[in-house]
Design an enzyme around this catalytic site. Structure first.
Site, short mmCIF file in Angstrom:
data_model
loop_
_atom_site.label_atom_id
_atom_site.label_comp_id
_atom_site.label_asym_id
_atom_site.label_seq_id
_atom_site.Cartn_x
_atom_site.Cartn_y
_atom_site.Cartn_z
CD GLU A 233 -3.07 -1.20 2.08
OE1 GLU A 233 -3.01 -0.40 3.05
OE2 GLU A 233 -4.03 -1.96 1.89
CD GLU A 336 -3.89 -6.48 2.92
OE1 GLU A 336 -2.66 -6.36 2.81
OE2 GLU A 336 -4.58 -5.72 3.62
#
Length: 488
Positions: A233, A336
Site C-alpha cells: 500500500e 490482499e
C-alpha cells in the site's frame, strides 16, 4: 467375394472408423464423463461445499431469451491459473500457537489439504512487522545501515513453524511471496515505521540489500521464496507500519536499486510485484512503471487490493481488465482483501462471503492469475493487532474456548481453491442474466470447473451450455456452486 460387395464393405468400414468420437480433442465433452458433479453453499441452509447434484448433459438446442444460461466455450482460453491462498501474518501464527494439537491439525487441513479442506496453493507473508503483529520490529538493530545484525529470530517462534506446517499439509509445495510494510525507522524521512514517511534516498541500496538478506534467510530455513512486492500500500499513510512511494519513486527504486540488486544476487528469477494497493490508482501506476523499459524489465506484474470502496464507491473491477488490456505481457495478482472493522456479531453475515465470491470471479475474468486473502486466522477480537485495526478473517479461533469458527467467506473461497488447481487455464464463460456471475477453468487433468454465483434473493434455474451440450441446474438464492465435469 464380388467386387461390388468388396466396395460396399469398404465404404461401411470407413464410415464406422470416421464416425468414432475424436477422443484427443481437448475441446470435446468426454463420452465417458458426461456427468456433472454440483457442489453448493447456500444461505439459510446446511449446504457448505456440499455435493448436491449429479447431472447429465444432453444435446443443446437454440437458447431463447426467457431462459437463463451460462455459456462456456472451451476453445477460447486465456491466462494460466497460479493459485489461491492467504497470508500467514504474525497474528495468524500467534493465534495458531494457542490452539490444541487437534485444533491445529483441523485448521491446517481446512486450508491446505486438497481432500479434507479447500486446498490453498499460494501464501503471502510480511517482511518483519505489519499492523497484524503484537508490536513493531525489524530484523536489524536501529541504525545498522550495513545490516550486520540482520537475523530472523523473531519469526522462528511462531511464523516460520506455521509456514512449514502449512507447506507440509499442502503436499510440500506452496508458492510463497513476501511484502514489506515499512523500512526500518532510521531509513525513513519521519524516523518512524508508522505514519507513512518516505524512504530516504541515501538508504536506497541498504533497503534493497535488506530484501536479499530476507530471501536468503528464509531459503536457508528451507522455505523457497517465489517473489516479493516492493511495498505494501505505497499510497496509504497509516497509523501502523507504512511508507509512501509515488509512482515515480517506486519506478526509480525498482530500476536503480531493487531490480539490479536482485539480479546481482542471483535472484533474477524471483518475481517482483509492483503497486500492491487498491484498484483505483493501479492504472496510473502501471503506466508509469511499465512504460519505462529499464524498470519494466524487472517487474513480473502488478498486485492489487480491494479497499478502494473506503471512499464510498463500488469496486473498480474494470480497472484490472484495463491494465491487462494495456500491458498483456504483465501478470496481475490479487494480493490482499479482508472484511474490515471486526464485529463479533458479523461472523456469519452472508454478504461477507458474497463479497469474496464476486471479487474472485470478476478479478479472474479480468485477467488475474492468482488471488490471496489477508490473515488466514484471527482471534475472537479480530487480532492481535498492535494498533487496534481489528478485522475479520475466513476462520477465527476463540482462544478462551479453543473453538474454530468458520465464516461464509471460507466456503466461498473454497468453491474456487478446492477445485481449480495450479496451471489450469481460464475459459470463456458468460451468463445471460445479471443475477448470475460465473467463471470457468480447465484443469490439466481435463476436468472443467465452472463456478456460478447467484446474487439474487430468488432460486434460479439456468442452462449450463458447453459446446453443443446442455444441462439444467438449479441454484438456491444467495448461493454459490461449483460444477465439475470432464473434457478430454
Amino acid at each position: 467375394m464380388r467386387k461390388d460387395h468388396i466396395k460396399i464393405f469398404c465404404l461401411l468400414f470407413s464410415a464406422m472408423v470416421f464416425a468414432q468420437p475424436k477422443k484427443n480433442d481437448p475441446n470435446t465433452l468426454s463420452e465417458a464423463g458426461k456427468s456433472i458433479n454440483v457442489y453448493t453453499t447456500a444461505e439459510k441452509s446446511d449446504l457448505k461445499l456440499s455435493k448436491t447434484q449429479t447431472l447429465e448433459f444432453t444435446k443443446a438446442g437454440q437458447p431463447v431469451e426467457k431462459d437463463i444460461s451460462v455459456f462456456v466455450e472451451p476453445k477460447k482460453q486465456f491466462q494460466t491459473f497460479m493459485g489461491i491462498g492467504g497470508a500467514i501474518t504474525d497474528a495468524s501464527a500467534e493465534v495458531f500457537a494457542k490452539l490444541s494439537k487437534e485444533k491445529q491439525q483441523e485448521f491446517l487441513n481446512a486450508y491446505y489439504s486438497k481432500d479434507k479442506g479447500i486446498g490453498y496453493s499460494l501464501m503471502r507473508t510480511t517482511i518483519h512487522s505489519s499492523d497484524f503483529s503484537s508490536g513493531s520490529y525489524t530484523y536489524v538493530k536501529e541504525g545498522d545501515k550495513d545490516l550486520k545484525t540482520f537475523n530472523i529470530d523473531h519469526d522462528r517462534q511462531f511464523r516460520i513453524p506455521l509456514i512449514k506446517r502449512a507447506t507440509e499439509t499442502a503436499g510440500g509445495k506452496l508458492l510463497l511471496y513476501a511484502s514489506p510494510w515499512s523500512p526500518p525507522a532510521f531509513m525513513k524521512s519521519n524516523n518512524s515505521m508508522l505514519h507513512g514517511g518516505t524512504l530516504l534516498p541515501e538508504y536506497g541500496q541498504a533497503w534493497a540489500n535488506y530484501f536479499i538478506k530476507f530471501i536468503k534467510a528464509y531459503e536457508k530455513e528451507g522455505m523457497p521464496v517465489w517473489g516479493i512486492s516492493v511495498q505494501n500500500e505505497p499510497m496509504a499513510t497509516q497509523i501502523w507500519e507504512s511508507c509512501i512511494f509515488t509512482a515515480e519513486g517506486e519506478r526509480d527504486f525498482l530500476k536503480n536499486y531493487l531490480g539490479p540488486t536482485m539480479a546481482k544476487a542471483g535472484f533474477g528469477d524471483k518475481k517482483i510485484i509492483v503497486w500492491d494497493h487498491n484498484r483505483d490508482l493501479m492504472n496510473q501506476r502501471a503506466n508509469v512503471i511499465f512504460s519505462d523499459p529499464e524498470a519494466s524489465k524487472y517487474a513480473w506484474g502488478m498486485g492489487f487490493h480491494w479497499y478502494e470502496t473506503w471512499a464510498g464507491g463500488e469496486p473498480m473491477y474494470d480497472n484490472v481488465g484495463k491494465v491487462q488490456e494495456a500491458y498483456p505481457d504483465k501478470n496481475l495478482i490479487f494480493t490482499e482483501g479482508c472484511v474490515e472493522k471486526f464485529d463479533v456479531s458479523k461472523y456469519q453475515i452472508w454478504a461477507n462471503g458474497e463479497r469474496y465470491g464476486a471479487s474472485i470471479i470478476h478479478d479472474f475474468n479480468n485477467g488475474t492469475v492468482g488471488w490471496t486473502d489477508w490473515n488466514i486466522l484471527l482471534d475472537q477480537t479480530g487480532g492481535p493487532n498492535h494498533v487496534g485495526n481489528f478485522c475479520l478473517a475466513p476462520i477465527h479461533a476463540d482462544t478462551t474456548t479453543g473453538e474454530l469458527i468458520y465464516t461464509p467467506s471460507y466456503y466461498y473461497i473454497g468453491h474456487f481453491s478446492k477445485f481449480i488447481r495450479p496451471d489450469a487455464r481460464r475459459v470463456s464463460t458468460v451468463p445471460s442474466r445479471s443475477q448470475l456471475l460465473s467463471t470457468s477453468f480447465l484443469n490439466t487433468d481435463g476436468k472443467m470447473v465452472t463456478v456460478v454465483m447467484n446474487q439474487s434473493g430468488a432460486e434460479v434455474t439456468y442452462n449450463l451450455m458447453v459446446d453443443n451440450q446442455t444441462a439444467a441446474v438449479t441454484i438456491p438464492a444467495h448461493a454459490i456452486q461449483t460444477l465439475v465435469y470432464q473434457l478430454l
